[in-house]
Design an enzyme around this catalytic site. Structure first.
Site, short mmCIF file in Angstrom:
data_model
loop_
_atom_site.label_atom_id
_atom_site.label_comp_id
_atom_site.label_asym_id
_atom_site.label_seq_id
_atom_site.Cartn_x
_atom_site.Cartn_y
_atom_site.Cartn_z
CG HIS A 114 7.71 -40.33 1.09
ND1 HIS A 114 8.29 -39.15 0.37
CD2 HIS A 114 7.26 -40.87 -0.06
CE1 HIS A 114 7.99 -39.01 -0.92
NE2 HIS A 114 7.51 -40.04 -1.08
CD GLU A 184 1.00 -37.88 5.52
OE1 GLU A 184 1.93 -38.00 4.78
OE2 GLU A 184 0.45 -36.55 5.75
C1 GRF Z 1 2.69 -34.56 4.35
O1 GRF Z 1 1.88 -35.24 3.51
C2 GRF Z 1 3.65 -35.70 4.59
O2 GRF Z 1 3.78 -36.92 4.11
C3 GRF Z 1 4.78 -34.73 3.71
O3 GRF Z 1 4.51 -33.46 3.79
C4 GRF Z 1 3.12 -33.46 4.25
C5 GRF Z 1 2.89 -32.28 5.17
O4 GRF Z 1 1.46 -31.90 5.26
N1 GRF Z 1 6.17 -35.15 4.23
P1 GRF Z 1 0.83 -31.28 6.57
O5 GRF Z 1 1.82 -29.71 6.24
O6 GRF Z 1 1.28 -31.77 7.81
O7 GRF Z 1 -0.48 -30.91 6.48
#
Ligand code: GRF
Length: 200
Positions: A114, A184
């Protein structure tokens, strides 16, 4: 199913990534485990035809399925996941609530990321830019990421890992999103490995 599963090596831990967006996290996870001896990305599950993540699956030759709402909220696609010997489910930008049927079939084996420091800025409707806009509107001095187990409530299961970043006074939802994506990409794959290795 696209790219039917031709990986017969069942000795590895098999992950299914559930994603519906562009899939930048999915790509990082695939890259991270590409040559891994113990962990294999075995399936991409998507609820949106045309989503970028399906192109990634195609290019990477990973089996993928586009799921339908009615079936998902009935059997959770559990029979297919079991048939494919999936061990863990990794959510990476998957917006549907995970049904109880799936949670029960994979107890403590479903993980989400998240883009905020839960328990703040989570819950229904809190995704993507909505999260960053809320963080900025509240004048927060920091934000970050939360990797957590999935239970039957949105953004609610036990926290596994958090990392923080600064929120600067000139940040916009876009600039904050970039900072969060960097976190992330840096931490999600490694946290998944750590989790699977210690839980095995
Ligand atoms: C990410 O920011 C994650 O935190 C959320 O959805 C987004 C997905 O981004 N749950 P991506 O498609 O991996 O660029």
């Amino acid at each position: 199913m696209n790219n039917p599963d031709n990986n017969n090596d069942r000795s590895k831990t098999r992950l299914a990534i559930f994603a519906s967006g562009t899939g930048s996290n999915t790509q990082k996870i695939i890259d991270y485990f590409r040559n891994d001896d113990n962990i294999n990305i075995s399936l991409i599950v998507c609820n949106k035809r045309g989503a970028g993540v399906l192109q990634i699956a195609e290019r990477e030759n990973i089996p993928s399925i586009v799921i339908e709402k009615g079936k998902f909220f009935t059997d959770g696609y559990v029979p297919i996941l079991q048939e494919m010997k999936i061990d863990w489910i990794i959510l990476a930008g998957f917006l549907w609530k995970v049904p109880v049927s799936l949670i029960q079939a994979f107890p403590n084996r479903i993980v989400n990321i998240h883009p905020a420091l839960l328990p703040k800025y989570g819950g229904k409707g809190m995704y993507g830019h909505f999260v960053h806009e809320a963080v900025l509107a509240a004048g927060e001095k920091e934000s970050g990421i939360t990797i957590h187990y999935v239970d039957e409530h949105f953004d609610h299961g036990e926290t596994i890992f958090q990392a923080k970043c600064r929120v600067d006074s000139n940040d916009t939802p876009d600039s904050l999103a970039q900072k969060i994506h960097t976190l992330e990409h840096r931490y999600y794959p490694a946290t998944i490995r750590e989790l699977i290795t210690t839980k095995k």
